[in-house]
Design an enzyme around this catalytic site. Sequence first.
Site, PDB file in Angstrom:
ATOM      1  N   SER A 125      49.013  32.168  38.966  1.00 38.62           N
ATOM      2  CA  SER A 125      49.766  31.635  37.832  1.00 38.62           C
ATOM      3  C   SER A 125      50.722  30.552  38.315  1.00 38.62           C
ATOM      4  O   SER A 125      50.283  29.575  38.907  1.00 38.62           O
ATOM      5  CB  SER A 125      50.483  32.773  37.097  1.00 38.62           C
ATOM      6  OG  SER A 125      50.945  32.334  35.842  1.00 38.62           O
ATOM      7  N   ASP A 155      41.620  33.788  29.528  1.00 39.32           N
ATOM      8  CA  ASP A 155      43.032  33.575  29.840  1.00 39.32           C
ATOM      9  C   ASP A 155      43.638  32.606  28.824  1.00 39.32           C
ATOM     10  O   ASP A 155      43.205  31.453  28.728  1.00 39.32           O
ATOM     11  CB  ASP A 155      43.155  33.003  31.260  1.00 39.32           C
ATOM     12  CG  ASP A 155      44.572  33.020  31.795  1.00 39.32           C
ATOM     13  OD1 ASP A 155      45.516  33.080  30.975  1.00 39.32           O
ATOM     14  OD2 ASP A 155      44.744  32.951  33.021  1.00 39.32           O
ATOM     15  N   HIS A 188      44.643  36.804  31.950  1.00 35.84           N
ATOM     16  CA  HIS A 188      45.627  36.337  32.932  1.00 35.84           C
ATOM     17  C   HIS A 188      45.870  37.430  33.973  1.00 35.84           C
ATOM     18  O   HIS A 188      46.976  37.930  34.145  1.00 35.84           O
ATOM     19  CB  HIS A 188      46.921  35.946  32.218  1.00 35.84           C
ATOM     20  CG  HIS A 188      47.808  35.066  33.052  1.00 35.84           C
ATOM     21  ND1 HIS A 188      47.391  33.845  33.518  1.00 35.84           N
ATOM     22  CD2 HIS A 188      49.078  35.238  33.519  1.00 35.84           C
ATOM     23  CE1 HIS A 188      48.370  33.291  34.224  1.00 35.84           C
ATOM     24  NE2 HIS A 188      49.395  34.130  34.251  1.00 35.84           N
TER      25      HIS A 188
END
Length: 429
Positions: free
Chosen positions: A298, A380, A409
């Site tokens: 991320s 995601d 995610h």
Amino acid sequence: MKIRALILTILFLTGYNLKAQNSPAPIKLVQFVLTPNHNDWNYKLNENAVIKIQVLKHFVPLSNIEVSYQYGNELMPPDKEGSVSLKNGQASINIGNLKAPGFRQLKVKVTVDGYTYRDQVKVGYNPFDIEPTLKLPNDFVSFWEKAIEANKAIPMEPVVTYKPELSTPTVDVFLVRLQNFKKNKHLYGYLSKPKDDKKHPVLFHPPGAGVKKIDPVYAFAEEGFISFTTEIHGITPEISKTDYKDISRAIGNYWKIDLNDKDAYYYKSVYVGCTRAIDFLTSLPEFDGKNVVVTGGSQGGALTIITAGLDKRVTALASFYPALSDNSGYLKNRAGGWPHMFSYPEYSSKENIETMRYYDVVNFAKQITAPGFYSTGYNDNTCSPTSVLSAFNSVHAPKEIVITPISGHWRFGETNDTAINWLKETSGL
């Protein structure tokens, strides 16, 4: 009165025990099964994608129920909304096609026994042909060379404190403070070293998004790396979680702080701080003198690519669903990356857009020379696959990618194991 008090005590204790025993369910009572008619979830341009829908309760398909749906391009307003009845336990929806590389998205919703359940599926169209929407500034390289040189003029002044209470029989842990960006401004992290007095590859592990406490990471050291896990806000991890929450509320959405000025933008200290972390790791006497690895997911995945793009000492990287990628996608009517800043008209000023040309991951991806491992999932919504593939496709160095279309995610343990094994092999472990 004594009997009443006893009953209340029993009820209180019983309720407490029931609450303590009620762990969150690992799965939903009612689940969707959304199956694209291509096994790899990938389609050619102008080819219609058809999604089969099933709704399961206790893993048994439900029949004669209404499912609401909407579909369109990824993270864009839907092209169509409607509902479909699941006869014989299933139905199919044609969600259309794309004429340019990108992703289509189907969202579904159903109400069963008064509870509403939602799910989604996204499919790709020529995903490895997706190109970024923003251009590389002519002075991009010189801008960051100047910033790094200015940071080198700030003494690192490392303070390394052994933490026996956090160490294990096989891993020594140290709290590290480094001066970064300005005098008396610091970067904190936990250093984890194998307890064997040998030379090792070093590994930088930047954090995901948010203002929150970091903890030591033992797994990398147990695999043979000297690892450095950092925070990015200049806050020692030794303060309480409550204090961290207060600081987090005070800082707020830090991604928008001074966004209109590329020289003052919040992330400038963060990006040069990544090279400072490499300075520290390569200064350690236990460093093997050769292998410098970066990995994260991320925001950490973004900082992984950024570090590798800025610092040629990096010899390998593993980036999972990197944020801050192709932020300007929204300005071209397609999905952008976290924090989705240009999906908000109030942040889409000319000055903000210009700043992000110097901070967007895709422009750092173009600078990478080290081999890389990358991974993402199609479902995601935080770091959209359109944005992630924009970054991956911008890398010209040796690379490989693991795509698990079903994941959002997050990543599967199997993918994580593959990445660690790849990093070990690349680093001679």
